[in-house]
Design a protein around this motif. Structure first.
Motif, short mmCIF file in Angstrom:
data_model
loop_
_atom_site.label_atom_id
_atom_site.label_comp_id
_atom_site.label_asym_id
_atom_site.label_seq_id
_atom_site.Cartn_x
_atom_site.Cartn_y
_atom_site.Cartn_z
N ASN A 57 -9.36 -10.49 0.70
CA ASN A 57 -10.05 -10.06 -0.08
C ASN A 57 -9.04 -9.92 -1.52
N ILE B 198 -11.47 -8.54 -4.47
CA ILE B 198 -12.11 -6.84 -3.69
C ILE B 198 -10.98 -6.42 -4.06
N ASP B 199 -9.71 -7.18 -3.86
CA ASP B 199 -8.68 -6.18 -4.21
C ASP B 199 -6.91 -7.27 -4.87
N PHE C 92 0.98 -1.11 0.02
CA PHE C 92 -0.50 0.27 -0.13
C PHE C 92 0.69 1.37 0.22
N ALA D 122 -16.06 -9.24 -10.31
CA ALA D 122 -17.38 -9.76 -10.09
C ALA D 122 -17.92 -10.48 -10.76
N GLN E 171 -12.97 -3.85 -11.67
CA GLN E 171 -14.17 -4.44 -10.82
C GLN E 171 -14.92 -5.73 -11.38
N ASN E 172 -15.55 -5.19 -12.73
CA ASN E 172 -16.07 -5.84 -13.42
C ASN E 172 -15.80 -7.04 -14.06
N THR F 156 -7.49 -9.95 6.13
CA THR F 156 -7.78 -9.54 5.60
C THR F 156 -7.44 -9.18 4.53
N THR F 157 -6.34 -9.05 3.84
CA THR F 157 -6.11 -8.27 2.47
C THR F 157 -5.87 -9.55 2.21
N TRP G 295 -29.96 -11.66 -8.44
CA TRP G 295 -30.95 -10.68 -9.23
C TRP G 295 -30.07 -10.25 -10.31
N SER G 296 -29.08 -10.57 -11.11
CA SER G 296 -27.85 -10.55 -12.43
C SER G 296 -27.97 -11.77 -13.05
N VAL H 255 -18.71 -11.55 4.85
CA VAL H 255 -17.79 -10.36 6.50
C VAL H 255 -18.28 -10.68 7.02
N ARG I 100 -16.30 -13.41 -9.12
CA ARG I 100 -17.06 -13.70 -7.74
C ARG I 100 -18.02 -14.65 -7.72
N ARG I 101 -18.51 -14.38 -8.99
CA ARG I 101 -20.33 -14.61 -9.65
C ARG I 101 -20.04 -16.32 -9.85
#
Lengths: 222, 426
Positions: A51, A56-57, A13, A80, A76-77, A47-48, A111-112, A91, A83-84
């Protein structure tokens, strides 16, 4: 077969001379149907690491293999989508939306998916029944106990039948008895064939996992 | 799509105060621009007519010299010459001569006691003094035109036909109807071939609709301060002769109107109208007719005033749009910030940022569509038609919303999922 293989994962970081390495050269493998605990103090990078596994990261360097396929997430697309398809995340603070009912908080994950309302209802009610929360379907998160909230969060995570469940301090916000109930839920999921990756600082939780990895200052200590 | 629909519904309910503010600001913008566009339409049609119709022509009004009227009435010889002079002036090759007269028509209310057409079609609407003599009758605006009016003002028919020779003959027999041409705005209420019953010269007058004027047809006369549109007028033929019940023919009194209130349009600038008229009247030993040029100057000044008003209104509309865009940007960003935790939860649950952004854009499009409704309502209530096309109104609200939503979209694109995922439930 490894579901996850990490090779020299480093996460830094900050920029320039102010860069801090939170994870350093982490190499780790997780077998299919394993229930793995990552333990460590606050700030050790647990957590990192989770992630990065969840997309997520993103790591600063190193390679991340999922079922021997190198994962290169650029935004992030992509994350996502990843992940999906494969991963569910639970969490510590449940991440429930207070203006949606328990049912809606769970069905949100579908929903998607482009499935019918009938199919959605069938799947949500089935998972709620499995986790003993069906009577809570019309209740809002603010009226639920910590244990009930965590069950709703777990239901949302597993409704898409993911290959890997990542849980970040799933008992951190719960009392001992409720925490134990949640761990039992994870054990049941593990028995049903799910691979589970739990980040915890609680020794009792870690002891119920098939393997424990210790993290200290961003390095695997054993 | 299911996510977008659910998120849209959720956002409408949970952030209703923000949504109301967005709606009101956008609606105010669209209404303001609607007023500007409406006035601009009028101005554009006026100025184009001024350029095409007035700049290359001169308009003169005719008036028999003072004191001659009673002299003509008393002289049978002069009366017999009226039709010859009218005919000579009307057919004179160097100009076009026309006359018109104000008229009206009483349209009874419908069977439910409601007005058939909006009040804007009635006499006195502009001054706010509607004719209320008969409470069940709408007194509609109308003119009687000689055939030359149509060519002098380049009037065109959009449907049906112009008056024919027969239409200019008034027949006294019972059951006869009078042919009329209606302004374009009447299309919403009548069609070619309709017979309209009402009150005119007789108690049961029948109007037979033979055509409709083109939308924005303009007309002017010396007594107007500016050109008027005939969209909401009924046009009668100015009858030249009358056939009595016994089939005898007589010259209709209106035929001589040309000499008292006629107009001459000259395209050739070298023609000395007064000199030519004097020559005609002298030939017949007729009293002098005074020709006065009109139009041009005050019509131009009226146009300038209107243009200035439009510029002021446009400036105000632009300012309002800018204010709304700035304010909406703030409101939408604030709303996105408030929703940030929800977005993080969605992302963790496998919903992509693209889907979230699509849901936000869908919401923005909904605002843009809803914002035009007050202007649509106003237009339909006031004019019974869309005086400004719907797409033009959407072209106002859409860009404002789309520009305003950019910072909110950028916030989502830069979302710190890690931080938000670790945040405790609020």
């Amino acid at each position: 077969m490894n579901i996850i293989r990490l090779e020299d994962i480093t996460k830094k970081f900050g920029e320039g001379t102010k860069q801090t390495a939170v994870l350093q050269d982490i190499s780790l493998s997780v077998e299919e149907n394993e229930m793995l605990a990552i333990r460590g103090k606050s700030g050790s990078g647990k957590t990192t690491l989770l992630n990065i596994l969840a997309g997520i990261d993103f790591p600063s360097s190193g390679s991340y293999y999922f079922r021997d396929k190198k994962i290169s997430l650029h935004n992030q697309n992509d994350a996502a989508k990843f992940r999906r398809k494969y991963i569910a995340v639970v969490v510590q603070h449940f991440a429930l939306l207070d203006d949606l009912t328990a049912y809606e908080n769970i069905s949100m994950a579908l929903w998607s998916e482009g499935i019918s309302n009938k199919e959605e209802r069938k799947r949500v009610e089935s998972i709620m029944e499995e986790l003993d929360i069906l009577p809570l379907k019309k209740k809002y998160p603010t009226t639920l106990s910590g244990g009930e909230k965590q069950r709703v969060a777990i239901a949302r995570a597993i409704i898409r039948n993911p290959d890997l469940i990542l849980a970040d301090e799933p008992t951190g916000a719960l009392d001992e008895v409720t925490g134990q109930q949640i761990v039992s839920v994870f054990q049941r999921l593990h028995d049903n064939g799910h691979t589970i990756f739990i980040v915890t600082h609680d020794e009792a939780v870690a002891n119920q996992c098939s393997r424990t990895v210790h993290l200290r200052d961003g390095i695997i200590a054993g | 799509m299911k996510f977008c629909r659910k998120e849209l519904f959720r956002n409408i309910l949970t952030h209703w105060k923000y949504n109301l503010l967005i709606f009101l600001e956008l609606a105010a913008c669209v209404l303001m621009v609607f007023v500007v566009l409406y006035n601009l339409n009028i101005l554009t049609s006026r100025s184009s007519s001024y350029i095409s119709g007035i700049s290359d022509k001169r308009y003169y009004s005719m008036e028999i010299e003072e004191g001659s009227t009673s002299f003509i009435r008393e002289s049978k010889q002069l009366q017999s010459q009226i039709s010859k002079i009218v005919s000579t002036i009307e057919t004179y090759p160097k100009w076009k001569a026309y006359s018109y007269a104000g008229n009206s028509f009483g349209l009874p209310y419908d069977e439910f006691g409601e007005k058939v057409v909006p009040e804007i079609f009635e006499e006195g609407y502009e001054s706010g003094k509607l004719n209320t003599g008969n409470p069940n009758l709408q007194v509609l605006k109308a003119y009687s035109f000689t055939p030359q009016v149509f060519s002098s003002f380049d009037m065109k028919i959009s449907e049906g036909r112009l008056f024919n020779e027969d239409d200019y003959i008034l027949k006294e027999s019972e059951g006869e109807s009078t042919s009329v041409i209606l302004g374009a705005a009447y299309k919403d209420y009548f069609k070619v071939g309709d017979t309209i019953h009402g009150w005119g010269n007789t108690k049961d007058m029948k109007l037979h609709v033979v055509g409709f004027l083109e939308e924005g047809t303009l007309f002017s006369s010396p007594e107007f301060v500016n050109m008027i549109t005939l969209d909401r007028y009924i046009i009668y033929p100015m009858h030249s002769k009358m056939i009595m019940l016994d089939h005898s023919e007589t010259v209709y009194p209106g035929a001589s109107a040309l000499l008292w209130m006629g107009n001459i349009v000259v395209s050739d600038m070298s023609v000395d109208v007064q000199k030519e008229i004097n020559a005609i009247t002298n030939t017949y030993g007729f009293p002098g007719i005074k020709c006065t040029q009109w139009g041009g100057t005050y019509m131009e000044s009226t146009e300038n005033v209107s243009q200035r008003n439009i510029i002021l209104l446009s400036g105000l509309a632009l300012l309002l749009c800018c204010l709304a865009a700035v304010s909406l940007t703030h409101v939408l960003s604030r709303k996105a910030e408030k929703n940030m935790r929800s977005y993080a939860v969605y992302l963790i649950s496998g919903i992509s940022p693209r889907e979230i952004i699509i849901s936000i854009l869908m919401e923005a499009l909904l605002y843009a569509a809803l914002a035009v409704l007050p202007a649509v309502w106003l237009s339909l209530i006031q004019f019974k038609t869309m005086v400004v096309p719907l797409y033009k109104l959407l072209l106002i609200s859409l860009p404002i919303v789309l520009v305003s939503v950019i910072p909110a979209v950028r916030l989502i694109a830069k979302i710190n999922l890690d931080q938000l995922a670790r945040r405790k439930s609020e």
